[in-house]
Design a protein around this motif. Structure first.
Motif, PDB file in Angstrom:
ATOM      1  N   ASP A   7      -4.412  10.734 -15.164  1.00 55.29           N
ATOM      2  CA  ASP A   7      -3.028  10.349 -15.450  1.00 55.29           C
ATOM      3  C   ASP A   7      -2.386  11.153 -16.592  1.00 55.29           C
ATOM      4  O   ASP A   7      -2.251  12.347 -16.485  1.00 55.29           O
ATOM      5  CB  ASP A   7      -2.960   8.840 -15.705  1.00 55.29           C
TER       6      ASP A   7
ATOM      7  N   CYS B 132      -6.972  22.014 -12.833  1.00 54.55           N
ATOM      8  CA  CYS B 132      -7.612  20.741 -12.477  1.00 54.55           C
ATOM      9  C   CYS B 132      -7.717  20.562 -10.972  1.00 54.55           C
ATOM     10  O   CYS B 132      -7.301  19.552 -10.418  1.00 54.55           O
ATOM     11  CB  CYS B 132      -6.845  19.577 -13.096  1.00 54.55           C
ATOM     12  N   HIS B 133      -8.184  21.552 -10.290  1.00 47.61           N
ATOM     13  CA  HIS B 133      -8.390  21.413  -8.836  1.00 47.61           C
ATOM     14  C   HIS B 133      -9.504  22.345  -8.409  1.00 47.61           C
ATOM     15  O   HIS B 133      -9.896  23.246  -9.153  1.00 47.61           O
ATOM     16  CB  HIS B 133      -7.108  21.717  -8.070  1.00 47.61           C
ATOM     17  N   GLU B 134      -9.984  22.141  -7.178  1.00 48.02           N
ATOM     18  CA  GLU B 134     -11.232  22.797  -6.777  1.00 48.02           C
ATOM     19  C   GLU B 134     -11.084  24.193  -6.199  1.00 48.02           C
ATOM     20  O   GLU B 134     -12.055  24.884  -6.050  1.00 48.02           O
ATOM     21  CB  GLU B 134     -11.988  21.922  -5.774  1.00 48.02           C
ATOM     22  N   HIS B 135      -9.864  24.626  -5.840  1.00 48.80           N
ATOM     23  CA  HIS B 135      -9.797  25.897  -5.110  1.00 48.80           C
ATOM     24  C   HIS B 135      -9.907  27.109  -6.025  1.00 48.80           C
ATOM     25  O   HIS B 135      -9.742  26.987  -7.225  1.00 48.80           O
ATOM     26  CB  HIS B 135      -8.548  25.959  -4.241  1.00 48.80           C
TER      27      HIS B 135
ATOM     28  N   GLU C  38      -4.746   8.750 -10.709  1.00 48.61           N
ATOM     29  CA  GLU C  38      -5.102  10.084 -10.231  1.00 48.61           C
ATOM     30  C   GLU C  38      -5.997  10.795 -11.253  1.00 48.61           C
ATOM     31  O   GLU C  38      -5.619  10.964 -12.408  1.00 48.61           O
ATOM     32  CB  GLU C  38      -3.833  10.905  -9.985  1.00 48.61           C
TER      33      GLU C  38
ATOM     34  N   GLU D  95      -2.411  19.927 -18.236  1.00 51.23           N
ATOM     35  CA  GLU D  95      -1.813  20.925 -17.323  1.00 51.23           C
ATOM     36  C   GLU D  95      -0.543  21.521 -17.916  1.00 51.23           C
ATOM     37  O   GLU D  95      -0.262  22.709 -17.731  1.00 51.23           O
ATOM     38  CB  GLU D  95      -1.504  20.291 -15.969  1.00 51.23           C
ATOM     39  N   ALA D  96       0.239  20.677 -18.614  1.00 50.24           N
ATOM     40  CA  ALA D  96       1.518  21.156 -19.157  1.00 50.24           C
ATOM     41  C   ALA D  96       1.311  22.027 -20.394  1.00 50.24           C
ATOM     42  O   ALA D  96       1.931  23.090 -20.531  1.00 50.24           O
ATOM     43  CB  ALA D  96       2.405  19.967 -19.493  1.00 50.24           C
TER      44      ALA D  96
ATOM     45  N   SER E  98       0.830  -1.216   0.000  1.00 53.13           N
ATOM     46  CA  SER E  98       0.000   0.000   0.000  1.00 53.13           C
ATOM     47  C   SER E  98       0.861   1.262   0.000  1.00 53.13           C
ATOM     48  O   SER E  98       0.464   2.297  -0.499  1.00 53.13           O
ATOM     49  CB  SER E  98      -0.954   0.009   1.185  1.00 53.13           C
ATOM     50  N   VAL E  99       2.086   1.157   0.566  1.00 52.18           N
ATOM     51  CA  VAL E  99       2.980   2.315   0.571  1.00 52.18           C
ATOM     52  C   VAL E  99       3.520   2.561  -0.831  1.00 52.18           C
ATOM     53  O   VAL E  99       3.628   3.684  -1.290  1.00 52.18           O
ATOM     54  CB  VAL E  99       4.138   2.082   1.577  1.00 52.18           C
TER      55      VAL E  99
ATOM     56  N   LEU F 293      -4.298  14.131 -17.964  1.00 50.74           N
ATOM     57  CA  LEU F 293      -4.280  15.204 -16.970  1.00 50.74           C
ATOM     58  C   LEU F 293      -2.948  15.964 -17.044  1.00 50.74           C
ATOM     59  O   LEU F 293      -2.904  17.204 -17.084  1.00 50.74           O
ATOM     60  CB  LEU F 293      -4.452  14.556 -15.593  1.00 50.74           C
ATOM     61  N   GLU F 294      -1.859  15.197 -17.116  1.00 56.40           N
ATOM     62  CA  GLU F 294      -0.516  15.788 -17.163  1.00 56.40           C
ATOM     63  C   GLU F 294      -0.345  16.636 -18.425  1.00 56.40           C
ATOM     64  O   GLU F 294       0.166  17.761 -18.361  1.00 56.40           O
ATOM     65  CB  GLU F 294       0.509  14.648 -17.155  1.00 56.40           C
TER      66      GLU F 294
ATOM     67  N   HIS G  28      -8.857  14.159 -11.877  1.00 56.85           N
ATOM     68  CA  HIS G  28      -9.372  15.433 -11.372  1.00 56.85           C
ATOM     69  C   HIS G  28     -10.299  16.069 -12.412  1.00 56.85           C
ATOM     70  O   HIS G  28     -10.141  15.870 -13.614  1.00 56.85           O
ATOM     71  CB  HIS G  28      -8.221  16.418 -11.084  1.00 56.85           C
TER      72      HIS G  28
ATOM     73  N   GLU H 222      -4.921  28.166 -20.474  1.00 50.09           N
ATOM     74  CA  GLU H 222      -4.341  27.405 -19.358  1.00 50.09           C
ATOM     75  C   GLU H 222      -5.444  26.591 -18.686  1.00 50.09           C
ATOM     76  O   GLU H 222      -6.549  27.108 -18.465  1.00 50.09           O
ATOM     77  CB  GLU H 222      -3.697  28.356 -18.339  1.00 50.09           C
TER      78      GLU H 222
END
Lengths: 70, 753
Positions: free
Chosen positions: A45, A67-70, A25, A52-53, A18-19, A48-49, A27, A64
């Motif tokens: 994955d 991909c996040h909620e804030h 991923e 964003e790039a 699990s580690v 997404l990359e 979003h 631009e």
């Protein structure tokens, strides 16, 4: 005793797994056009990359992407 | 393959055969044997339990001379030094005692009996620090007098000793200095409580053994010991906290077979946003983490070796994020909680590996530790796959010490320690805050500890250090920037112990070269919400400290008062400017010519004769700091008065708790602040807890239930990184902690030689 040893080793192995394992991923992504947010839906994955790039090209204009909620 | 197998079997056999050392633990007053006493070999971190008839057997290979820690319920524990050839039908007497306020312990960090130490060392087990459960290791260490915790929400906390933190504090894990970009106020301690058994704090610039750059002090963390020889121990533990819906689930597995021992620990932590007293949640204070630790111990005759590995990774939400110069409440607080990953985010992953070798000779001890730490720090600001900053810090370190124990009444320590370090920025990252660099640090030291008579001991020491930073050139530069620093430091102390009184006086110096972040920073530090600018003209900090302590202890009362005075030349601090860059306030690294820190700590432990089940413990910490112009210094902790009352019910009924605890911590007002720093009002926190013991034929364990901040006090700690945004610390928090352990003797078919 053997049972205890085996159980302990299984727990240890699972924890190690699990580690180290990588989760997928995803979003929700959007870009801003004329002051309004244009939703692109959920991206994961490499998609997404890349978004964003490089951003997104719409009618020859590059926007631009966030991909996040804030 | 066959040859390797045979060789492995032979090697294991070589380690497995050993002489059987044995003896009996008896009552000093009536010579009756004491059943089930513990006989622990300090050098090996393992030992044995006595049988019902008081006899013990140590079927392991031992160094020529060993220190045995012998303890039993109802008796004062004893630490004895004995030659191995004497350990045959050896008798160990223990004195009856109904209470033990302070055990006779050998300091892990210095190797000296704590009572004889000339420097002020405070040593606590993690169990003592978590009578009331804590969320993090940093919070637990903050229960020690003179020590505070600087926090960014629930997930990030780092220790503050006598008002200093970050690069002015050295944290050691089993003799290996933790290097994890500790310059950042928002970069946590780098280890969690997993597998940690004991914490030692050396306060102030008094540790030549652990680096002269530790101007504030040293935190020495000791990992859990191995289990008894020829035993197997497995445990699971779980903790739940209501305030942040946080849980930590972990396991441990220990195996010891004669001269080979193995420990394995693992845990997983997840916390949602925490709740403040107004019932709102602090947005993005969520965090997740995983950790795994393993240790392998071996010994043969006079050699003891330990190989240790840890991997710790944390995903930490950074609360208090806003794009507005005046933060909107709806950006900082939400009505619902969540543990879903969002931005900004700090991802901090560290691998630790160390190999420790100890050789025990007739009158000396040689210890050498080689370690490697690889730390990867990512901070995501606006994009989830492209970090704002990403740095990989690799550190190869060495630590060697030769302790010559007896030259008449003197013992001498010679040592060398240092590291080779490289910091590399990822090309994927959007910005660079700390440039690519390599650094080397080397120090040599010597200490002489002398026992002049039954009461008086002295210690003097000297240490030389060399530090070099090679900062890689940038596009517009023609060559690398090289910074060199060197220094010589001293330490001298005397202790006088007579009957129930002990006096200690220590004078010492320290030195810390400017870190490249202080010299060359030029960028946004996302987690700190600042644009930081360094200065190449910064000079090293030099500290001198005078530390005095008086201790009184008898069977029922222990009282320590420890005043100190410290002066630091060229003290580096962050000065806020009126400028804004990239949307963040600009701060410059600057220096004061002289800065004074003075104050003291007092601890009190009372166990009344008329009520043996009651323990009263209290500590008080006060610190005052100013520069040469009498101006205040930023981020100086509030005065702190902590009181803990525990009552042992000693009930055999399963439903009635074994003990009850009530803890009250009063933080006084802090009005001495610098410009742009907000004063802090006094507040009080009350915590309660009940602890049950679980014991069946094969299973042992404990259950803790309690509540922290039970009156839901609305407060902001002066050292909270979220204070400038007005974000409160957590409100009321209920916790449940469960630990279950199975310990079994392994059947051994091997014959002893």
């Amino acid at each position: 005793m053997k049972k205890i040893t085996n159980t302990a080793l299984i727990i240890a192995a699972l924890s190690m797994f699990s580690v180290s394992c990588n989760k997928k991923e995803c979003h929700e992504c959007h870009y801003e056009k004329d002051g309004a947010e244009v939703e692109l839906g959920e991206k994961c994955d490499s998609d997404l990359e890349t978004l964003e790039a490089d951003g997104i090209d719409v009618n020859g204009v590059n926007y631009e992407v966030h991909c996040h909620e804030h | 393959m066959k040859k390797i197998l045979i060789l492995s079997v032979l090697l294991i056999a070589q380690y497995s055969f050993s002489q059987d050392y044995n003896g009996t633990v008896i009552d000093k007053e009536n010579n009756q044997s004491i059943p089930f006493a513990s006989v622990w070999v300090i050098e090996l971190n393992t030992g044995a339990s006595c049988l019902a008839n008081g006899t013990f057997s140590l079927p392991i290979s031992l160094p020529n001379v060993v220190h045995l820690k012998v303890s039993a319920v109802g008796y004062s524990s004893a630490t004895i030094t004995v030659k191995k050839e004497k350990l045959s039908n050896f008798t160990i007497p223990l004195s009856p005692s109904h209470i033990e306020l302070q055990e006779m312990e050998i300091s892990t960090s210095t190797g000296i009996l704590e009572n004889y130490s000339v420097t002020s060392i405070e040593s606590k087990t993690l169990a003592e620090l978590t009578t009331i459960s804590t969320t993090s290791l940093g919070q637990a260490i903050g229960n020690i007098s003179g020590v505070y915790s600087n926090s960014t929400g629930n997930g990030i906390s780092k220790p503050v000793i006598r008002g200093m933190s970050g690069m002015r504090i050295s944290t050691y894990l089993n003799g290996l200095k933790i290097e994890n970009q500790q310059w950042g106020g928002d970069h946590g301690i780098g280890v969690d409580a997993l597998g940690i058994e004991k914490v030692e704090v050396i306060k102030g610039a008094s540790s030549l053994l652990y680096g002269s750059d530790a101007l504030g002090g040293v935190i020495y963390l000791k990992e859990a010991e191995y289990t008894e020889s020829n035993h197997l121990e497995a445990s699971v533990n779980s903790q739940f906290e209501s305030n942040s819906l946080g849980f930590t689930n972990g396991f441990s597995f220990k195996l010891a077979k004669k001269n080979i021992r193995f420990n394995l620990f693992g845990n997983q932590t997840s916390h949602a946003d925490y709740q403040i007293p107004s019932e709102n949640y602090v947005f993005n204070s969520r965090f997740n983490g995983q950790a795994i630790k393993a240790a392998l111990g071996m010994n043969k005759n006079n050699w003891v070796g330990n190989i240790r590995y840890s991997f710790i990774t944390n995903e930490l939400g950074i609360p208090g994020h806003t794009h507005d110069s005046i933060p909107l409440q709806e950006d900082l607080f939400k009505e619902t909680t969540s543990r879903k990953k969002t931005l900004p985010l700090q991802v901090n992953s560290t691998h630790y590996i160390s190999a420790e070798n100890k050789f025990f000779f007739e009158n000396s001890e040689l210890k050498f530790t080689l370690g490697y730490i690889s730390n990867d720090l990512q901070e995501f600001e606006e994009k989830v796959t492209i970090p704002g900053i990403e740095m990989k810090l690799n550190t190869l370190s060495y630590n060697g010490m030769w302790n010559i124990k007896k030259i008449k009444n003197h013992s001498i320590i010679f040592g060398a320690q240092g590291n080779f370090q490289s910091n590399t920025n990822s090309p994927k990252a959007e910005e660079i805050l700390l440039r690519n660099l390599s650094a080397t640090s080397h120090g040599i030291f010597s200490l002489i500890h002398s026992k002049w008579n039954e009461f008086t001991q002295t210690q003097i020491g000297i240490r030389g250090d060399l530090n070099e930073f090679d900062i890689k050139k940038q596009v517009n530069e023609t060559e690398n920037i090289t910074l060199n620093y060197q220094s010589l430091n001293y330490s001298a102390g005397i202790s006088y112990t007579r009957k129930k009184h002990a006096f200690r006086v220590n004078i010492s110096s320290g030195y810390r070269p400017p870190h490249p972040i202080e010299s060359l920073a030029n960028g946004v530090h996302h987690s700190s919400r600042r644009f930081e600018i360094g200065s190449l003209s910064l000079k090293p900090e030099y500290a001198n400290q005078l530390d005095f302590s008086y201790e009184y202890s008898n069977e029922h009362l222990s009282f320590i008062v420890n005043p100190y005075f410290s002066v630091i030349r060229n003290y580096v601090y962050l000065a806020f400017t009126d400028s804004i860059s990239n949307g963040y306030p600009v701060v410059n690294y600057r220096q004061n010519h002289l800065t004074y820190f003075y104050g003291g700590e007092a601890t009190f432990h009372y166990h009344p004769h008329f009520l043996h089940n009651l323990h009263l413990e209290s500590n008080f910490t006060y610190l005052f700091a100013k520069d040469e112009n009498q101006n205040s210094i930023s981020a100086i902790p509030q005065p702190k008065l902590m009181a803990l009352i525990t009552y042992d019910l000693k009930s055999t009924h399963k439903l009635i708790p074994q003990s009850l605890a009530i803890q009250n911590t009063y933080f006084g007002e802090q009005s001495r602040v610098i410009e742009n720093e907000i004063p802090t009002v006094a507040y009080n926190l009350l915590d309660i807890g009940a602890n049950w013991k679980i014991k069946s034929k094969k299973l042992e364990g404990s259950l803790k239930i309690g509540a922290k901040n039970i009156f839901n006090s609305d407060y902001i700690n002066h050292l909270s990184e979220l204070k400038p945004l007005g974000i409160q610390n957590p409100g009321r928090n209920f916790y449940v902690t469960l630990n279950l352990t199975i310990n079994q003797k392994i059947k051994s078919n091997e014959k002893n030689n």
